[in-house]
Scaffold this motif. Structure first.
Motif, PDB file in Angstrom:
ATOM      1  N   GLY B 183       0.824  -1.207   0.000  1.00 59.39           N
ATOM      2  CA  GLY B 183       0.000   0.000   0.000  1.00 59.39           C
ATOM      3  C   GLY B 183       0.852   1.249   0.000  1.00 59.39           C
ATOM      4  O   GLY B 183       0.609   2.188  -0.771  1.00 59.39           O
ATOM      5  N   LYS B 196      -5.423   2.462  -1.464  1.00 63.77           N
ATOM      6  CA  LYS B 196      -6.627   2.416  -0.627  1.00 63.77           C
ATOM      7  C   LYS B 196      -7.112   0.972  -0.470  1.00 63.77           C
ATOM      8  O   LYS B 196      -7.501   0.551   0.633  1.00 63.77           O
ATOM      9  CB  LYS B 196      -7.721   3.272  -1.271  1.00 63.77           C
ATOM     10  CG  LYS B 196      -8.950   3.418  -0.413  1.00 63.77           C
ATOM     11  CD  LYS B 196      -9.917   4.372  -1.088  1.00 63.77           C
ATOM     12  CE  LYS B 196     -11.325   4.077  -0.642  1.00 63.77           C
ATOM     13  NZ  LYS B 196     -12.307   4.791  -1.441  1.00 63.77           N
ATOM     14  N   ASP B 197      -7.065   0.213  -1.569  1.00 63.20           N
ATOM     15  CA  ASP B 197      -7.443  -1.208  -1.476  1.00 63.20           C
ATOM     16  C   ASP B 197      -6.594  -1.918  -0.426  1.00 63.20           C
ATOM     17  O   ASP B 197      -7.102  -2.704   0.381  1.00 63.20           O
ATOM     18  CB  ASP B 197      -7.240  -1.901  -2.832  1.00 63.20           C
ATOM     19  CG  ASP B 197      -8.368  -1.607  -3.805  1.00 63.20           C
ATOM     20  OD1 ASP B 197      -9.401  -1.081  -3.366  1.00 63.20           O
ATOM     21  OD2 ASP B 197      -8.200  -1.893  -5.008  1.00 63.20           O
ATOM     22  N   ALA B 199      -4.980  -0.549   2.092  1.00 64.13           N
ATOM     23  CA  ALA B 199      -5.302  -0.044   3.437  1.00 64.13           C
ATOM     24  C   ALA B 199      -6.560  -0.735   3.965  1.00 64.13           C
ATOM     25  O   ALA B 199      -6.618  -1.149   5.133  1.00 64.13           O
ATOM     26  CB  ALA B 199      -5.505   1.462   3.389  1.00 64.13           C
ATOM     27  N   LEU B 200      -7.540  -0.881   3.096  1.00 62.58           N
ATOM     28  CA  LEU B 200      -8.793  -1.507   3.538  1.00 62.58           C
ATOM     29  C   LEU B 200      -8.602  -2.997   3.792  1.00 62.58           C
ATOM     30  O   LEU B 200      -9.222  -3.571   4.693  1.00 62.58           O
ATOM     31  CB  LEU B 200      -9.896  -1.267   2.503  1.00 62.58           C
ATOM     32  CG  LEU B 200     -10.284   0.201   2.312  1.00 62.58           C
ATOM     33  CD1 LEU B 200     -11.323   0.350   1.211  1.00 62.58           C
ATOM     34  CD2 LEU B 200     -10.827   0.793   3.613  1.00 62.58           C
ATOM     35  N   LEU B 203      -7.059  -3.140   7.118  1.00 57.41           N
ATOM     36  CA  LEU B 203      -8.059  -2.850   8.155  1.00 57.41           C
ATOM     37  C   LEU B 203      -9.048  -3.998   8.331  1.00 57.41           C
ATOM     38  O   LEU B 203      -9.573  -4.197   9.419  1.00 57.41           O
ATOM     39  CB  LEU B 203      -8.804  -1.562   7.813  1.00 57.41           C
ATOM     40  CG  LEU B 203      -8.016  -0.286   8.104  1.00 57.41           C
ATOM     41  CD1 LEU B 203      -8.643   0.910   7.415  1.00 57.41           C
ATOM     42  CD2 LEU B 203      -7.934  -0.040   9.612  1.00 57.41           C
ATOM     43  N   LEU B 216      -4.500   4.552   5.433  1.00 54.03           N
ATOM     44  CA  LEU B 216      -5.752   5.032   4.856  1.00 54.03           C
ATOM     45  C   LEU B 216      -5.813   6.574   4.906  1.00 54.03           C
ATOM     46  O   LEU B 216      -6.222   7.215   3.929  1.00 54.03           O
ATOM     47  CB  LEU B 216      -6.953   4.435   5.604  1.00 54.03           C
ATOM     48  CG  LEU B 216      -8.324   4.787   5.031  1.00 54.03           C
ATOM     49  CD1 LEU B 216      -8.478   4.305   3.593  1.00 54.03           C
ATOM     50  CD2 LEU B 216      -9.446   4.204   5.880  1.00 54.03           C
ATOM     51  N   VAL B 219      -3.738   7.969   2.240  1.00 48.91           N
ATOM     52  CA  VAL B 219      -4.409   7.893   0.930  1.00 48.91           C
ATOM     53  C   VAL B 219      -5.370   9.062   0.786  1.00 48.91           C
ATOM     54  O   VAL B 219      -5.409   9.739  -0.250  1.00 48.91           O
ATOM     55  CB  VAL B 219      -5.166   6.548   0.781  1.00 48.91           C
ATOM     56  CG1 VAL B 219      -6.022   6.554  -0.479  1.00 48.91           C
ATOM     57  CG2 VAL B 219      -4.187   5.383   0.743  1.00 48.91           C
ATOM     58  N   LYS B 220      -6.141   9.315   1.844  1.00 46.37           N
ATOM     59  CA  LYS B 220      -7.111  10.425   1.800  1.00 46.37           C
ATOM     60  C   LYS B 220      -6.377  11.754   1.591  1.00 46.37           C
ATOM     61  O   LYS B 220      -6.834  12.616   0.840  1.00 46.37           O
ATOM     62  CB  LYS B 220      -7.920  10.478   3.094  1.00 46.37           C
ATOM     63  CG  LYS B 220      -8.810   9.276   3.302  1.00 46.37           C
ATOM     64  CD  LYS B 220      -9.938   9.287   2.296  1.00 46.37           C
ATOM     65  CE  LYS B 220     -10.712   7.982   2.355  1.00 46.37           C
ATOM     66  NZ  LYS B 220     -11.748   7.903   1.324  1.00 46.37           N
ATOM     67  N   TRP B 231      -9.799  13.557   7.862  1.00 52.97           N
ATOM     68  CA  TRP B 231      -9.578  12.202   8.373  1.00 52.97           C
ATOM     69  C   TRP B 231      -8.604  12.220   9.540  1.00 52.97           C
ATOM     70  O   TRP B 231      -8.804  11.546  10.539  1.00 52.97           O
ATOM     71  CB  TRP B 231      -9.042  11.300   7.256  1.00 52.97           C
ATOM     72  CG  TRP B 231     -10.141  10.675   6.469  1.00 52.97           C
ATOM     73  CD1 TRP B 231     -10.893  11.277   5.496  1.00 52.97           C
ATOM     74  CD2 TRP B 231     -10.643   9.348   6.593  1.00 52.97           C
ATOM     75  NE1 TRP B 231     -11.818  10.397   5.007  1.00 52.97           N
ATOM     76  CE2 TRP B 231     -11.697   9.202   5.651  1.00 52.97           C
ATOM     77  CE3 TRP B 231     -10.310   8.258   7.388  1.00 52.97           C
ATOM     78  CZ2 TRP B 231     -12.407   8.021   5.507  1.00 52.97           C
ATOM     79  CZ3 TRP B 231     -11.015   7.072   7.235  1.00 52.97           C
ATOM     80  CH2 TRP B 231     -12.049   6.964   6.307  1.00 52.97           C
ATOM     81  N   LEU B 271     -15.061   5.199   8.543  1.00 54.49           N
ATOM     82  CA  LEU B 271     -14.348   3.946   8.282  1.00 54.49           C
ATOM     83  C   LEU B 271     -15.315   2.844   7.851  1.00 54.49           C
ATOM     84  O   LEU B 271     -15.050   2.105   6.900  1.00 54.49           O
ATOM     85  CB  LEU B 271     -13.615   3.525   9.568  1.00 54.49           C
ATOM     86  CG  LEU B 271     -12.446   2.585   9.414  1.00 54.49           C
ATOM     87  CD1 LEU B 271     -11.401   3.167   8.498  1.00 54.49           C
ATOM     88  CD2 LEU B 271     -11.832   2.295  10.778  1.00 54.49           C
ATOM     89  N   GLU B 274     -16.166   3.176   4.347  1.00 48.95           N
ATOM     90  CA  GLU B 274     -15.069   2.737   3.470  1.00 48.95           C
ATOM     91  C   GLU B 274     -15.003   1.209   3.397  1.00 48.95           C
ATOM     92  O   GLU B 274     -14.683   0.642   2.370  1.00 48.95           O
ATOM     93  CB  GLU B 274     -13.727   3.269   3.982  1.00 48.95           C
ATOM     94  CG  GLU B 274     -13.557   4.765   3.859  1.00 48.95           C
ATOM     95  CD  GLU B 274     -13.416   5.219   2.409  1.00 48.95           C
ATOM     96  OE1 GLU B 274     -13.032   4.410   1.561  1.00 48.95           O
ATOM     97  OE2 GLU B 274     -13.708   6.405   2.141  1.00 48.95           O
TER      98      GLU B 274
END
Lengths: 400, 284
Positions: B183, B196-197, B199-200, B203, B216, B219-220, B231, B271, B274
């Motif tokens: 990431g 982002k993928d 990070a998710l 998470l 994340l 990324v934002k 964020w 979150l 997301e």
């Protein structure tokens, strides 16, 4: 003493009464406890003396029952598990098929199926059926054709997809379509903590399949044996894996009329050793049931139930995208529970109606979403050799 | 029914440790040591598990016992090095790491730990050499690859870091550290959606892990400065507190405590949005 505690004591007592039935405890636990605690407990039992496992079992089952799990247990546990924890009118005897089979020395496989099922018994999923026809049935029906093109008919095929979406049923139906024997082995049932026993069960399964060829030998939950291993690796597991792979490789030299099919919900956990050419080198994605399949399943489940005339299952088939077969069962059972509640309140039978299904739809949610999200990550970022191309294609076509 | 042996308790502890249940693992390892107080592997595993928890004192106690028993064990030496590294005692950490490398020159993990120590000591050339040696010796080990990847990232060698991250992705695509590395590399290379993928994904494995949230938020911030600030303000308690303090001179202090408390809820809501899972089309 709480219900949970009493039931637990009975379960423990039952397990003690069958001292060599590690598989029995697993079978019960698999239905009894969800989540990581169960995973740890199984691993526990696989390798260790039973004493610490018993404490863990006691804690996890008690937690489950005491935290409102009794209703869940009543709905989902196997009858034998319910009997073991005193949740049904059983006599407390803990008897699972596996235990009986073990006693008579044929512990690994189901007897030849008396009731043969075919694709006619599986609604929808035409794409998957087509794949199975080409990859399983045709090679078994016309081995000569495949030999002419120097293609092996036998070998291995790995079914993967979200839980409760009919992988086992499809494998069984494939055997029915091809008119071959079907032998099913649930891996957690044959793992035994006694050194050497699991290896014997594995070898016996292959021997039996060879004796019954043409056949499909089906291994469910293959990850219980084939998962990638790290720190927890041990000689016992390695020895079982070696036995399995050696038996599997032995088939290549002896038989084209025997196909080994395995199923898993977690293909990303499968060790690469199992995916080498000649082993489970071909994969087939079994997605959640499509609309036609859901309609078929819902109609079959409601069949014979007292229902209002014209209860439109099309409507619920359309509104249940992402539901697994197990989710649909849950939906119908919830609706039936509501109809029973209404009947008790009215003191007269109330047929299943749209009202019950609408209410059930608000309660029951699809369980495949999380699996698909995980699968998407692997498909996008760990798609070695294109093994998850079918998932990508499926999500591209059907995901919002 | 016989009592469990130390070996079986250790095996169970390893399973718990692998599942991230360190407290249970520690209980079992203590039980194993109660049964066999001088059991070397139990001492080593106990020390390592305490290190996972960031508890340096008990870790060093357990590892000290192991070192007395097996002074020439490379594994014990490298764990001691990690313990000193956690404490910030870089002199001893270096000495132990070098000893571990001397005892096991073919052990990639020892080289990687030496590299980490040298990195902290700002000996970049030495760190890079050690980390590269570690990765070369243990090509299929995500630990060595992740540390080399992050080092290269910090040294702004992005293309090379990306190659190492790809290798790590092939070795252990679902390892938490590997996911974060991939990431971070994707973000540095401007592939924000991909980052982002990851990070998710991270998470989804550890819902409130600081590093996953950090990725994340990064990324934002990459997507929009204001979005990043929003964020960050919501995810970080200290920043929220500073906002409250800053608001006092403005005379709106009475609003900000509400935000101080509500910020976490706002963050969790953001979150959850997301983390929405896959939904299938109604027509399917």
């Amino acid at each position: 003493m709480s219900d949970g505690q009493r039931g637990l004591d009975e379960l423990i007592a039952a397990c003690r009464a069958a001292p060599k039935s590690a598989a029995l405890v697993r079978a019960l636990m698999a239905e009894a406890v969800a989540g990581e605690a169960a995973g740890a407990a199984f691993a526990y039992l696989g390798d260790a003396d039973p004493a610490p496992f018993e404490a863990e079992l006691r804690r996890t089952v008690a937690d489950f029952l005491n935290e409102g799990g009794r209703d869940e247990a009543a709905r989902r546990w196997r009858p034998e598990a319910l009997r073991a924890v005193g949740g049904s009118d059983g006599d407390g005897a803990v008897v699972v098929d596996l235990g009986r089979r073990r006693e008579r020395g044929a512990e690994f496989a189901e007897p030849p199926q008396q009731e043969r099922i075919t694709f006619a018994d599986v609604g929808g999923l035409e794409d998957v059926k087509q794949q199975i026809r080409r990859r399983i049935i045709a090679p078994l029906e016309k081995p000569g054709l495949f030999t002419a093109f120097r293609r092996r008919a036998g070998g291995g095929l790995l079914f993967y997809g979200p839980p409760g979406c009919g992988k086992t049923m499809l494998a069984r139906a494939a055997a029915g379509e091809a008119h071959v024997s079907f032998l099913s082995v649930r891996i957690p049932d044959i793992l035994d903590r006694w050194l050497g026993e699991s290896e014997k069960h594995i070898a016996a399964a292959f021997t039996e399949a060879k004796a019954r060829k043409p056949a499909i030998l089906f291994f469910d939950e293959i990850e219980a044996l084939a998962a990638r291993r790290r720190d927890s690796d041990n000689n016992h597991t390695s020895s079982m894996v070696s036995t399995f792979l050696s038996e599997f490789d032995g088939l290549a030299a002896t038989s084209d009329a025997l196909l080994v099919v395995a199923a898993t919900n977690v293909p990303w956990m499968i060790d690469t050793a199992f995916r080498r050419p000649g082993r489970f080198d071909r994969v087939l994605f079994v997605p959640p049931p499509d609309r036609a399949a859901r309609l078929y399943i819902l109609r079959r489940m409601v069949e014979g139930q007292p229902a209002t005339p014209g209860l439109d299952m099309e409507r619920y088939a359309a509104g249940t995208s992402g539901f697994s077969g197990a989710d649909l069962l849950n939906l119908v059972e919830t609706a039936i529970d509501l109809a029973i509640d209404d009947s008790l309140t009215a003191d007269a039978p109330t047929p299943l109606s749209r009202k019950h299904f609408d209410a059930a739809m608000t309660e029951v949610k699809p369980t495949t979403a999380e699996w698909l999200a995980t699968a998407r990550n692997y498909a996008k970022y760990a798609n070695e050799g294109g093994q998850y191309d079918e998932v990508l294609a499926f999500l591209g076509k059907h995901a919002r | 029914m016989s009592l469990p042996t130390a070996e079986s308790l250790i095996r169970q502890a390893l399973i718990f440790r692998q599942a991230g249940e360190n407290a249970k693992a520690i209980d079992l390892l203590k039980e194993a040591l109660a049964a066999e107080p001088e059991h070397l592997n139990a001492q080593i595993q106990l020390g390592a598990t305490y290190l996972d928890q960031g508890k340096g004192v008990p870790a060093m106690e357990a590892l000290g016992g192991a070192a007395r028993q097996a002074p020439s064990s490379g594994v014990v030496r490298r764990l001691l090095a990690l313990g000193y590294l956690q404490r910030g005692d870089l002199v001893r950490a270096k000495a132990e790491a070098e000893e571990a490398v001397r005892l096991g020159p073919g052990d990639g993990i020892s080289h990687t730990i030496l590299g980490r120590v040298l990195d902290r000591r700002r000996d970049w050339a030495g760190a890079e050499a050690a980390l590269r040696r570690g990765a070369a010796l243990a090509t299929d080990n995500d630990y060595t690859l992740v540390h080399l990847g992050y080092f290269l990232l910090r040294r702004r060698k992005f293309a090379e870091a990306a190659r190492v991250a790809d290798d790590a992705g092939r070795v252990a695509p679902d390892d938490f550290g590997v996911i974060l590395l991939r990431g971070d590399v994707a973000l540095r290379q401007g592939r924000a959606e991909e980052a982002k993928d990851f990070a998710l994904w991270a998470l989804s494995q550890k819902a409130s892990h600081r590093e996953a949230i950090r990725l994340l938020v990064s990324v934002k911030a990459h997507q929009s400065w204001w979005l990043g600030l929003w964020w960050r303000l919501n995810s970080d308690f200290v920043l929220r507190l500073l906002l409250v303090i800053a608001s006092i001179p403005l005379g709106i202090w009475f609003l900000t405590p509400i935000y101080l408390i509500g910020g976490r809820l706002i963050f969790e809501h953001m979150l959850a949005r997301e983390l929405k899972t896959v939904k299938l089309k109604r027509g399917f």
